[in-house]
Design an enzyme around this catalytic site. Structure first.
Site, short mmCIF file in Angstrom:
data_model
loop_
_atom_site.label_atom_id
_atom_site.label_comp_id
_atom_site.label_asym_id
_atom_site.label_seq_id
_atom_site.Cartn_x
_atom_site.Cartn_y
_atom_site.Cartn_z
N CYS A 52 0.84 -1.20 0.00
CA CYS A 52 0.00 0.00 0.00
C CYS A 52 0.87 1.25 0.00
O CYS A 52 1.63 1.50 0.93
CB CYS A 52 -0.92 -0.06 1.21
SG CYS A 52 -1.44 1.52 1.87
N CYS A 65 0.50 3.93 2.74
CA CYS A 65 0.97 3.38 4.03
C CYS A 65 2.47 3.64 4.21
O CYS A 65 2.93 3.91 5.32
CB CYS A 65 0.73 1.88 4.10
SG CYS A 65 -1.00 1.41 3.99
#
Lengths: 103, 362
Positions: A29, A32
């Site tokens: 991600c 993230c």
């Protein structure tokens, strides 16, 4: 404090008392990866615990809290979810979010 | 303490905004960047970039982080809050000279400004002219006000939402606007993709590799996406295309039947797109996830009073990146243009910054 890597074995123990921030994330991600260093830095400045949960390593925790979009920051008080925010945030915004729940 | 006056204020720290910062900083201008979210903009959701010259395979995050460090190393300042309004102030030094309606206020501001000019002029080699030019006042969501001689609007665009009840509540609980971000949550599950453009079809192709079943719902009877993508999509066994349909409702359930747990998406209601009858035939489609990919919208409502926008809210500027407002420039997806790519964003950034530098030096 510093960022705590949490998983099935230590998650419940870590959220059960006080105000705790939990960052749900994954290696794949993008946002993230940008959010992680922000939380790492913040964790050194505040007394509250910040947990990091990798949803691929701990799918049961993500499932339990119905996390289906990451990064997802969930705030717990004494083990109960009280707020959440989806998406990477700048440090200032995390501080504000936390400030809202301090008493 | 007198308020600092920046040479260049950049609204948005994506590829366009950060590139313009690099150009302005290298020309020794003072720069502040405003960003509502995290730096990087849209590109951080791209797993791998294959079409940026000489950087094949770089991840969107790595690209954004490198760009961010580059801006920081040249001395760019970041302010992580949203710009809520931009006001053009007639430079009070000039106003004070002419007959002003409120001489007192003008003089007071002039004094503040004169102080500021003294303190900030070391880094700037702006012409004497610029002292009489208008200034821009930018107000942020935190209630702070910043002053700058020029502004580059590089605030990109946002996902278009459905505008249906429960949509906001279900974001992250079944509703997503980014397949590469959230697709992994739907391994072996049933999802729907709403939209018929390239992004929607690319997303459906990606999701088909993870999910058990992918419905693709389009409002018209044909796709806008490129034919070869559509062909590929239609050849997949776990994809079903539903044409001429609108999503008219989102239906949720409470998974644990307890009030403290969030809702999650259970199904969507489809209505025929071209019905004029009083009772259109509705269909309930059970899905675990819905990916809404129906285009993007501009973020420029806050500029309405300052400059003309096109019908979609984009800034109608050409490749010079100038706007009808002197000292105000635009770059990236916020500008009305035909090709929205990383390379055109960085290109705009360089052009807008160069235009701002020329304006400051003239």
């Amino acid at each position: 404090m510093s960022l705590i890597e949490a998983n099935k074995s230590n998650f419940e123990e870590n959220i059960k008392s006080g105000l705790v921030l939990v960052d749900f994330n994954a290696d794949w991600c993008g946002p993230c990866q940008i959010f992680a260093p922000v939380l790492e830095e913040l964790s050194k400045e505040i007394p509250e615990k910040i947990l990091s949960v990798n949803i691929d390593d701990s799918p049961e925790i993500a499932e339990k809290y119905s996390v289906s979009s990451i990064p997802c920051l969930v705030i717990f008080r004494d083990g109960e979810e009280i707020d959440r925010s989806v998406g990477a945030l700048p440090k200032k915004k995390v501080q504000k979010l936390l400030e809202k729940h301090k008493r | 303490m007198p308020q600092k006056i920046y040479d260049v204020a950049i609204v948005g720290a994506g590829a366009a905004g950060m590139t313009s910062a690099i150009y302005a900083l290298r020309a020794k201008k003072s720069v502040i960047l405003f960003e509502e979210k995290t730096f990087g903009g849209q590109i951080i959701n791209t797993h791998k970039i294959d079409n940026y010259p000489a950087a094949p395979g770089i991840s969107g995050v790595e690209f954004a982080q490198k760009l961010y460090s580059q801006v920081e190393s040249f001395g760019g300042e970041f302010e992580f809050s949203a710009v809520e309004s931009i006001e053009k102030l007639e430079n009070p030094l000039k106003t004070a000279k002419s007959s002003s309606k409120s001489v007192e206020t003008a003089l007071k501001t002039a004094r503040t400004l004169a102080n500021s000019l003294e303190t900030t002029s070391e880094t700037s080699q702006n012409s004497a002219n610029s002292a009489e030019r208008p200034l821009f006042s930018l107000k942020t969501s935190d209630g702070d006000t910043f002053l700058s001689r020029t502004v580059i609007v590089a605030n990109g665009s946002s996902e278009r939402k459905l505008g249906l009840p429960l949509e906001e509540e279900l974001i992250g609980h079944g509703i997503s606007y980014c397949a590469t971000c959230d697709g992994n949550f739907f391994k072996g599950k049933t999802v729907a993709v709403y939209g018929g453009g390239n992004t929607a079809v690319y997303s459906a192709l990606y999701l088909a590799s993870l999910a058990k079943k992918v419905y693709v719902i389009i409002r018209r009877d044909q796709f806008r996406a490129e034919p070869h993508l559509v062909q590929k999509l239609e050849s997949l066994g776990n994809v079903e295309v539903i044409k001429n349909s609108l999503i008219s409702a989102l239906n949720s359930e409470n998974p644990s039947k307890s009030a403290s747990k969030p809702l999650s998406l259970k199904s969507i209601t489809l209505t025929p797109a071209n019905t004029s009858g009083a009772s259109p035939e509705e269909k309930i489609l059970p899905v675990d996830g819905l990916f809404v990919l129906i285009g993007r919208v501009s973020n420029n409502a806050f500029l309405k009073n300052l400059l003309p926008l096109d019908a979609q809210g984009y800034i109608p500027s050409d490749e010079t990146c100038k706007t009808p407002v002197e000292g105000l420039f635009c770059a990236g997806d916020t500008r009305k243009k035909s090709l929205h790519q990383l390379v055109t964003a960085t290109s705009d950034g360089a052009i807008a910054a160069t235009a701002a530098i020329e304006y400051l030096n003239s």
